[in-house]
Scaffold this motif. Structure first.
Motif, mmCIF file in Angstrom:
data_model
loop_
_atom_site.group_PDB
_atom_site.id
_atom_site.type_symbol
_atom_site.label_atom_id
_atom_site.label_comp_id
_atom_site.label_asym_id
_atom_site.label_seq_id
_atom_site.Cartn_x
_atom_site.Cartn_y
_atom_site.Cartn_z
ATOM 1 N N ARG A 136 -1.892 28.937 11.169
ATOM 2 C CA ARG A 136 -1.362 28.901 9.796
ATOM 3 C C ARG A 136 -1.939 27.729 8.996
ATOM 4 N N GLN A 137 -1.998 26.548 9.603
ATOM 5 C CA GLN A 137 -2.534 25.352 8.943
ATOM 6 C C GLN A 137 -4.030 25.516 8.664
ATOM 7 N N SER A 138 -4.773 26.002 9.639
ATOM 8 C CA SER A 138 -6.220 26.191 9.457
ATOM 9 C C SER A 138 -6.504 27.262 8.412
ATOM 10 N N ALA A 193 -4.708 28.082 5.849
ATOM 11 C CA ALA A 193 -4.449 27.504 4.520
ATOM 12 C C ALA A 193 -5.624 26.634 4.077
ATOM 13 N N PHE A 194 -6.187 25.842 4.986
ATOM 14 C CA PHE A 194 -7.309 24.977 4.646
ATOM 15 C C PHE A 194 -8.548 25.796 4.272
ATOM 16 N N TYR A 195 -8.886 26.769 5.087
ATOM 17 C CA TYR A 195 -10.086 27.568 4.833
ATOM 18 C C TYR A 195 -9.956 28.419 3.566
ATOM 19 N N THR A 196 -8.778 28.918 3.284
ATOM 20 C CA THR A 196 -8.621 29.776 2.096
ATOM 21 C C THR A 196 -8.318 28.985 0.827
ATOM 22 N N LEU A 213 -11.044 32.819 12.725
ATOM 23 C CA LEU A 213 -10.229 31.687 13.166
ATOM 24 C C LEU A 213 -9.377 32.189 14.320
ATOM 25 N N SER A 214 -9.298 31.419 15.381
ATOM 26 C CA SER A 214 -8.516 31.841 16.539
ATOM 27 C C SER A 214 -7.792 30.666 17.175
ATOM 28 N N SER A 215 -6.528 30.888 17.508
ATOM 29 C CA SER A 215 -5.787 29.882 18.259
ATOM 30 C C SER A 215 -5.596 30.321 19.712
ATOM 31 N N HIS A 216 -6.340 31.343 20.136
ATOM 32 C CA HIS A 216 -6.312 31.793 21.531
ATOM 33 C C HIS A 216 -7.092 30.811 22.408
ATOM 34 N N GLY A 217 -6.581 30.523 23.570
ATOM 35 C CA GLY A 217 -7.148 29.521 24.465
ATOM 36 C C GLY A 217 -8.591 29.742 24.877
ATOM 37 N N ASN A 270 -14.689 18.349 7.608
ATOM 38 C CA ASN A 270 -13.984 18.563 8.871
ATOM 39 C C ASN A 270 -12.701 19.326 8.596
ATOM 40 N N ASP A 271 -12.453 20.344 9.405
ATOM 41 C CA ASP A 271 -11.212 21.095 9.262
ATOM 42 C C ASP A 271 -10.086 20.371 9.999
ATOM 43 N N PRO A 272 -8.850 20.863 9.940
ATOM 44 C CA PRO A 272 -7.732 20.165 10.590
ATOM 45 C C PRO A 272 -7.875 19.984 12.100
ATOM 46 N N ASP A 273 -8.783 20.732 12.738
ATOM 47 C CA ASP A 273 -8.948 20.644 14.184
ATOM 48 C C ASP A 273 -10.223 19.934 14.610
ATOM 49 N N GLY A 274 -10.912 19.301 13.666
ATOM 50 C CA GLY A 274 -12.113 18.552 13.996
ATOM 51 C C GLY A 274 -13.384 19.377 14.066
ATOM 52 N N ASN A 275 -13.318 20.637 13.662
ATOM 53 C CA ASN A 275 -14.517 21.449 13.544
ATOM 54 C C ASN A 275 -15.199 21.067 12.233
#
Length: 134
Positions: A13-15, A17-20, A50-54, A111-116
């Motif tokens: 959800r956070q990512s 929002a940032f990308y869009t 975008l994926s939050s899958h491990g 940089n996105d919220p996850d350091g990408n």
């Protein structure tokens, strides 16, 4: 052939929002806010997942976005609230503002919220008429 990068995120959800809201991507498919989840994004005809899958990639990835005017893109993102670490008008590092690289491109990194890192690049050797525009 199409190549579609997958960006790993901790909280979709956070990512999303940032990308869009900041980076001009449009969400064209969203599997839900509960992690793990994924979303399909599009920007100027190119897809990004975008994926939050491990098992979907690692944090700290880099994606290059070709644009015909990196300064306009950078300015637009700052107007939307993107913070850069230094002086955007006299950058020392590419994360601070658009700079001319020795290999002939003009670049700006976000940089996105996850350091990408998303690298917006002008002059990549691809005719902007053939590549997605800013």
């Amino acid at each position: 052939m199409s190549v579609i990068p997958v960006i790993r995120c901790r909280h979709l959800r956070q990512s999303l929002a940032f990308y869009t809201n900041v980076l001009d991507f449009q969400c064209i498919e969203h599997a839900g806010d509960a992690d793990p989840s994924f979303s399909t994004l599009m920007r100027c005809g190119s897809l990004l997942l975008l994926s939050s899958h491990g098992g979907d990639g690692a944090y700290g990835q880099v994606v290059v976005v070709v644009t015909d005017n990196v300064d306009v893109v950078c300015r637009r993102f700052r107007e939307r609230g993107l913070k850069t670490p230094g002086d955007p008008y006299a950058p020392v590092e590419v994360h601070e503002g658009p700079i001319d690289q020795s290999w002939g491109t003009r670049e700006f990194y976000v940089n996105d919220p996850d350091g990408n890192t998303v690298r917006f690049v002008e002059g990549f050797g691809i005719d902007p008429a053939l590549a997605p525009a800013s």
